[in-house]
Write a protein that holds these residues in place. Structure first.
Motif, mmCIF file in Angstrom:
data_model
loop_
_atom_site.group_PDB
_atom_site.id
_atom_site.type_symbol
_atom_site.label_atom_id
_atom_site.label_comp_id
_atom_site.label_asym_id
_atom_site.label_seq_id
_atom_site.Cartn_x
_atom_site.Cartn_y
_atom_site.Cartn_z
ATOM 1 N N ASN A 22 0.855 -1.185 0.000
ATOM 2 C CA ASN A 22 0.000 0.000 0.000
ATOM 3 C C ASN A 22 0.888 1.231 0.000
ATOM 4 O OD1 ASN A 22 -2.784 0.989 0.166
ATOM 5 N ND2 ASN A 22 -2.120 1.926 2.077
ATOM 6 N N THR A 63 0.553 4.015 1.462
ATOM 7 C CA THR A 63 0.767 4.383 2.865
ATOM 8 C C THR A 63 0.985 3.083 3.639
ATOM 9 O OG1 THR A 63 -0.778 6.192 2.496
ATOM 10 C CG2 THR A 63 -0.204 5.705 4.785
ATOM 11 N N ARG A 71 -0.921 1.403 6.746
ATOM 12 C CA ARG A 71 -2.244 0.771 6.656
ATOM 13 C C ARG A 71 -2.147 -0.752 6.542
ATOM 14 N NH1 ARG A 71 -6.263 4.339 2.785
ATOM 15 N NH2 ARG A 71 -7.894 3.957 4.309
ATOM 16 N N LEU A 88 -8.412 -0.049 -5.274
ATOM 17 C CA LEU A 88 -7.912 1.335 -5.273
ATOM 18 C C LEU A 88 -9.055 2.299 -5.548
ATOM 19 C CD1 LEU A 88 -4.842 0.375 -7.475
ATOM 20 C CD2 LEU A 88 -4.763 0.860 -5.019
HETATM 21 P P1 NDP Z 1 -10.114 3.972 -0.079
HETATM 22 O O1 NDP Z 1 -10.313 5.233 -0.810
HETATM 23 O O2 NDP Z 1 -10.163 3.985 1.398
HETATM 24 O O3 NDP Z 1 -8.739 3.259 -0.468
HETATM 25 C C1 NDP Z 1 -8.221 3.462 -1.670
HETATM 26 C C2 NDP Z 1 -6.839 2.808 -1.798
HETATM 27 O O4 NDP Z 1 -6.318 3.354 -3.008
HETATM 28 C C3 NDP Z 1 -5.853 3.123 -0.692
HETATM 29 O O5 NDP Z 1 -5.056 1.976 -0.506
HETATM 30 C C4 NDP Z 1 -5.025 4.268 -1.289
HETATM 31 O O6 NDP Z 1 -3.713 4.333 -0.812
HETATM 32 C C5 NDP Z 1 -5.021 3.836 -2.736
HETATM 33 N N1 NDP Z 1 -4.725 4.913 -3.670
HETATM 34 C C6 NDP Z 1 -5.578 5.868 -4.115
HETATM 35 N N2 NDP Z 1 -4.953 6.661 -5.009
HETATM 36 C C7 NDP Z 1 -3.696 6.181 -5.135
HETATM 37 C C8 NDP Z 1 -2.590 6.559 -5.938
HETATM 38 N N3 NDP Z 1 -2.660 7.570 -6.793
HETATM 39 N N4 NDP Z 1 -1.461 5.834 -5.817
HETATM 40 C C9 NDP Z 1 -1.398 4.788 -4.977
HETATM 41 N N5 NDP Z 1 -2.414 4.375 -4.202
HETATM 42 C C10 NDP Z 1 -3.563 5.061 -4.291
HETATM 43 O O7 NDP Z 1 -11.177 3.001 -0.722
HETATM 44 P P2 NDP Z 1 -11.908 1.648 -0.221
HETATM 45 O O8 NDP Z 1 -10.974 0.673 0.350
HETATM 46 O O9 NDP Z 1 -13.112 2.015 0.570
HETATM 47 O O10 NDP Z 1 -12.434 1.159 -1.633
HETATM 48 C C11 NDP Z 1 -11.594 0.604 -2.629
HETATM 49 C C12 NDP Z 1 -12.432 0.325 -3.876
HETATM 50 O O11 NDP Z 1 -13.538 -0.517 -3.524
HETATM 51 C C13 NDP Z 1 -13.019 1.593 -4.489
HETATM 52 O O12 NDP Z 1 -12.910 1.539 -5.883
HETATM 53 C C14 NDP Z 1 -14.478 1.563 -4.069
HETATM 54 O O13 NDP Z 1 -15.310 2.172 -5.027
HETATM 55 C C15 NDP Z 1 -14.740 0.061 -3.977
HETATM 56 N N6 NDP Z 1 -15.820 -0.245 -3.038
HETATM 57 C C16 NDP Z 1 -15.797 0.265 -1.774
HETATM 58 C C17 NDP Z 1 -16.848 0.031 -0.895
HETATM 59 C C18 NDP Z 1 -16.825 0.604 0.491
HETATM 60 O O14 NDP Z 1 -17.888 0.613 1.130
HETATM 61 N N7 NDP Z 1 -15.689 1.049 1.016
HETATM 62 C C19 NDP Z 1 -18.011 -0.778 -1.310
HETATM 63 C C20 NDP Z 1 -17.904 -1.319 -2.624
HETATM 64 C C21 NDP Z 1 -16.857 -1.035 -3.456
HETATM 65 P P3 NDP Z 1 -3.383 5.173 0.543
HETATM 66 O O15 NDP Z 1 -3.781 4.288 1.678
HETATM 67 O O16 NDP Z 1 -1.938 5.428 0.453
HETATM 68 O O17 NDP Z 1 -4.202 6.446 0.464
#
Ligand code: NDP
Length: 293
Positions: free
Chosen positions: A33, A35, A38, A67
């Protein structure tokens, strides 16, 4: 059979929930990840934290991405494309079907296979009976890994087009987001008359819970919409449209945001103008499909 190794890129609430479920099912799990902090909970539970995305991808044939969007995948893997050869990328992140199709081509260019997925339930359901996930892409790749994917939630395969899982994910979220926005607007409308949200929300739930009975069963409504048949015996577009206008007017008088009620009232007005006044409210779909102006 021994559970297959799985790599997870992205440890938001969703990626963490998937990691926990896979570890509990005995899969060797490697995570990375942006960060790193996490990853702590999963590492304590037995996951291996890779030092960089390239070695994370190198640890398992099956690589799951969770993501914010597809750009994040390019940001993470763009500098590690050599590691992609022979891998199956399963991207469970939200984006548009068009960007998903481009990503499948990009993966193929680097010798990887690609499945698209859309997780349809929230993190606490992951690994439980209530969870399901849409998939699309090459069927043999889905078949080969469906046992591991089933640990996350019930896998529902839609077809070869990589954009399809994303489209159905969006369609479901369209229902969800619109309903939630409607609930909030309704709560503000009630609030304009001094009715608290605490009082109103349980009453709004009665209306939401009554919708399934109103549309009888999903098959009947679906068949009518496919047949473009909109008989208006019980409720007409004119009647519902008048109410939609009243809601918009009351919202305006209360000083509320008009984006949502105006959009709904506009659909009714345009359906009536196109001659659907005496038809059922389902005739709105003709306006939405772009068949009527
Ligand atoms: P978060 O936004 O909490 O997590 C997103 C992840 O993406 C983190 O690990 C973050 O890293 C990473 N990330 C984002 N941008 C970048 C980048 N430019 N480079 C590297 N890493 C990046 O999302 P969720 O875990 O809640 O959700 C993930 C997916 O699942 C999404 O597409 C969402 O639509 C889908 N989803 C979520 C649900 C929910 O209720 N949470 C339900 C159903 C689907 P870092 O930790 O470093 O920020």
């Amino acid at each position: 059979t021994t559970p297959t190794p799985v790599t997870i890129l992205g440890l938001g609430p969703m990626g963490q929930a998937m990691g926990q479920a896979l570890l509990a099912a005995g899969h060797p799990v490697t995570v990375w990840n942006r960060t790193a902090s996490r990853a702590q909970t999963l590492v304590t539970a037995g996951a291996n934290l890779a030092p960089d995305p390239g070695s994370a991808v190198g640890s398992s044939e099956l690589v799951i991405l969770s993501l914010t969007d597809y750009q994040a995948m390019y940001d993470i893997l763009g500098g590690h494309t050599d590691a992609l050869r022979g891998r199956l990328l399963v991207n469970l992140s939200s984006d548009t079907p068009a960007r998903t199709r481009d990503a499948a081509d990009w993966a193929r260019t680097h010798g990887a296979r690609f499945l698209t997925g859309g997780v349809m339930t929230p993190p606490p359901t992951i690994g439980t009976e209530g969870a399901y996930v849409y998939y699309s892409g090459p069927h043999p790749d889905f078949e080969a890994h469906s046992a591991a994917l089933a640990v996350i939630g019930e896998p529902r395969y839609l077809g070869e087009d990589p954009g399809l899982a994303q489209l159905l994910y969006q369609a479901q979220l369209d229902v969800f987001l619109t309903a939630l926005a409607g609930l909030l607007h309704a709560t503000a409308l009630a609030g304009s008359g001094g009715v608290s949200a605490t009082e109103f929300v349980p009453q709004a739930l009665e209306t939401l819970a009554g919708i399934p009975a109103m549309i009888e069963d999903g098959d009947a409504l679906g068949a009518a919409l496919d047949a473009r048949s909109h008989p208006g015996e019980l409720s007409t577009t004119t009647m519902m449209g008048a109410t939609a206008d009243h809601i918009a007017a009351t919202s305006a008088a209360a000083g509320l945001d008009l984006g949502l009620p105006d959009a709904v009232a506009s659909l009714y007005r345009r359906a009536i103008r196109a001659g659907h006044g005496a038809d059922n409210w389902t005739s709105l779909i003709e306006v939405i499909r772009g068949a009527e102006l």
